[in-house]
Structure formats: structure tokens, C-alpha cells
Design an enzyme around this catalytic site. Structure first.
Site, PDB file in Angstrom:
ATOM      1  N   LYS A   1     -11.100  -5.543  20.388  1.00  0.00           N
ATOM      2  CA  LYS A   1     -12.167  -6.504  20.681  1.00  0.00           C
ATOM      3  C   LYS A   1     -11.843  -7.173  22.011  1.00  0.00           C
ATOM      4  CE  LYS A   1     -14.795  -9.206  17.336  1.00  0.00           C
ATOM      5  NZ  LYS A   1     -14.723 -10.316  16.377  1.00  0.00           N
TER       6      LYS A   1
HETATM    7  O1  G3P Z   1     -17.795 -11.946  14.348  1.00  0.00           O
HETATM    8  C1  G3P Z   1     -17.916 -13.110  15.098  1.00  0.00           C
HETATM    9  C2  G3P Z   1     -17.828 -14.264  14.198  1.00  0.00           C
HETATM   10  O2  G3P Z   1     -16.550 -14.305  13.652  1.00  0.00           O
HETATM   11  C3  G3P Z   1     -18.166 -15.573  14.773  1.00  0.00           C
HETATM   12  O3  G3P Z   1     -18.697 -16.307  13.748  1.00  0.00           O
HETATM   13  O4  G3P Z   1     -19.384 -18.293  12.529  1.00  0.00           O
HETATM   14  O5  G3P Z   1     -17.512 -18.429  14.212  1.00  0.00           O
HETATM   15  O6  G3P Z   1     -19.868 -18.141  14.959  1.00  0.00           O
HETATM   16  P1  G3P Z   1     -18.874 -17.873  13.876  1.00  0.00           P
END
Ligand code: G3P
Length: 214
Positions: A83
């Protein structure tokens, strides 16, 4: 649509894997830190549980270092992809890594133009962040539509991962739009199973079955 789980929690990955619906796993530095684990140990353990793509985030800031770190991460297991956060250095590293057969998941995608560049550089996956756009008053699912529209015009091998999923409606939107993958947190996956009318129906069938046995 393929379903990935967005977590670094080993027990939760095992649990969802046992449902028979899991196609892969995404992690990020915040999720790994929450588990108090080191990234390499974490993704190695995940690779012993799930037979599908597993994203591990490289933290270098220069293309040359990203490539080195990416090679090291990919060497842990054949299912591990690297990533990288969307930026110029990541584009350079993506080109190099993809030429070597190492898959890159370009993350922190917030525009279709970023997704287009990532695909051109050879990213195997792009991860548009739906929930974080909602957070700032934009409709994150619009971005999924834009990226899918652009990709439909060309022959990219890049798969679109709907990420930053915050509720089951995001999952429905990703599937209706035709995203290749949604990476979903554990709590949302469990919410997707439930419906009050299903629970009510199960309770009634059990009650009637018991009566019929008397
Ligand atoms: O896959 C990306 C994700 O982990 C981000 O999620 O909820 O931190 O915006 P969030």
C-alpha cells in the site's frame, strides 16, 4: 463484488474468514498500531489465515526507499501487496514495483484524476476513501461513480477498492456502482448480516417448531 476486511485484528479476521465470504484483507498503520503489533508479524499471521490479497502499507517517503520496503513486504508472502499513499514518489515506486510483478494498492485516493494516474503507473488496486469525503461534506460515493466511469473507458487491470466504509449503505452503494472490491470494517460486516425481521422470523419458526413437536 469481492469483500475484504479492513482490520489488523487477527481474531476478527479469523472470525470473518470462517463465514466463507472473505476475499482479502487491508491494513493501514493506524489499524496495525491499534493491535499493538509490528506490521511484518501482523501480515505474516494474516497470510496464514486468509487466501487472498493482503495490503501492507510502506512508510518510506522516497520512491527508491518505497521500492526497497515494498520488496521486503512482498517477500513475506506471495499474497501481500504494497500500500502506498497517493503522491509523486508513490507513482514512481508503483511503476517500478509493478514492473517487478509486485502489486501496489494506491491508497488515500480522493479524486478520479488521482485514480487515473495510479492506474497508469501500474497500480493493481486504487482505494478511494468514501467515508472521509462524507466527513467533509462531500458525497464519497460520487467518487466511486467517477472512478468506475473513467476506468470503464480503458483497459486498466486496476481494481477499485471502496475504502473508508462507515455503514452498510456504503457497501450497497459500492456494489450497485460495480466496484470490484469493498474493504469493510468488522462491525459493518456484522451489521450486514442482521435484519430485525430475520431475527423475528427465526424466533417465530423456533417457537412454532417446538409447538409442533409436542
Ligand atoms: O481502508 C481505508 C480505511 O482504513 C480508512 O478508514 O474509517 O479510517 O476513514 P477510515
Amino acid at each position: 463484488m469481492k469483500i475484504f476486511i479492513d482490520t489488523a485484528n487477527i481474531e476478527r479476521i479469523k472470525e470473518i474468514n470462517s463465514w466463507g465470504i472473505l476475499d482479502g484483507v487491508t491494513t493501514n498503520p493506524s489499524l496495525v498500531a491499534k493491535e499493538g503489533m509490528d506490521l511484518r508479524t501482523c501480515v505474516k499471521q494474516i497470510s496464514e489465515i486468509v487466501d487472498g490479497p493482503i495490503s501492507a502499507e510502506a512508510m518510506s517517503m522516497k520512491a527508491e526507499d518505497m521500492v526497497k520496503e515494498g520488496r521486503e513486504l512482498a517477500a513475506i508472502h506471495e499474497n501481500i501487496n504494497v500500500k502506498l499513499p497517493m503522491c509523486i514518489e508513490s507513482l514512481k515506486a508503483t511503476k517500478k514495483l509493478s514492473e517487478e510483478g509486485i502489486k501496489v494498492n494506491m491508497t488515500l485516493i480522493f479524486s478520479s484524476q488521482q485514480a487515473l494516474l495510479a492506474a497508469k503507473a501500474g497500480a493493481a488496486f486504487v482505494s478511494p476513501f468514501v467515508g472521509r469525503l462524507d466527513d467533509i461534506g462531500q458525497d464519497g460515493t460520487d467518487l466511486l461513480v467517477q472512478i468506475m466511469d473513467v476506468f470503464e473507458n480503458y483497459d486498466f487491470d486496476t481494481e477499485v477498492i471502496a475504502a473508508s466504509i462507515r455503514h452498510p449503505i456504503h457497501v450497497y452503494a459500492a456494489a450497485a456502482i460495480g466496484c470490484d472490491i469493498a474493504t469493510i470494517p468488522y462491525d459493518i460486516l456484522t451489521k450486514m448480516v442482521s435484519h430485525p425481521k430475520t431475527d423475528e422470523g427465526i424466533a417465530k419458526f423456533i417457537e412454532d417448531y417446538k409447538k409442533s413437536k409436542k
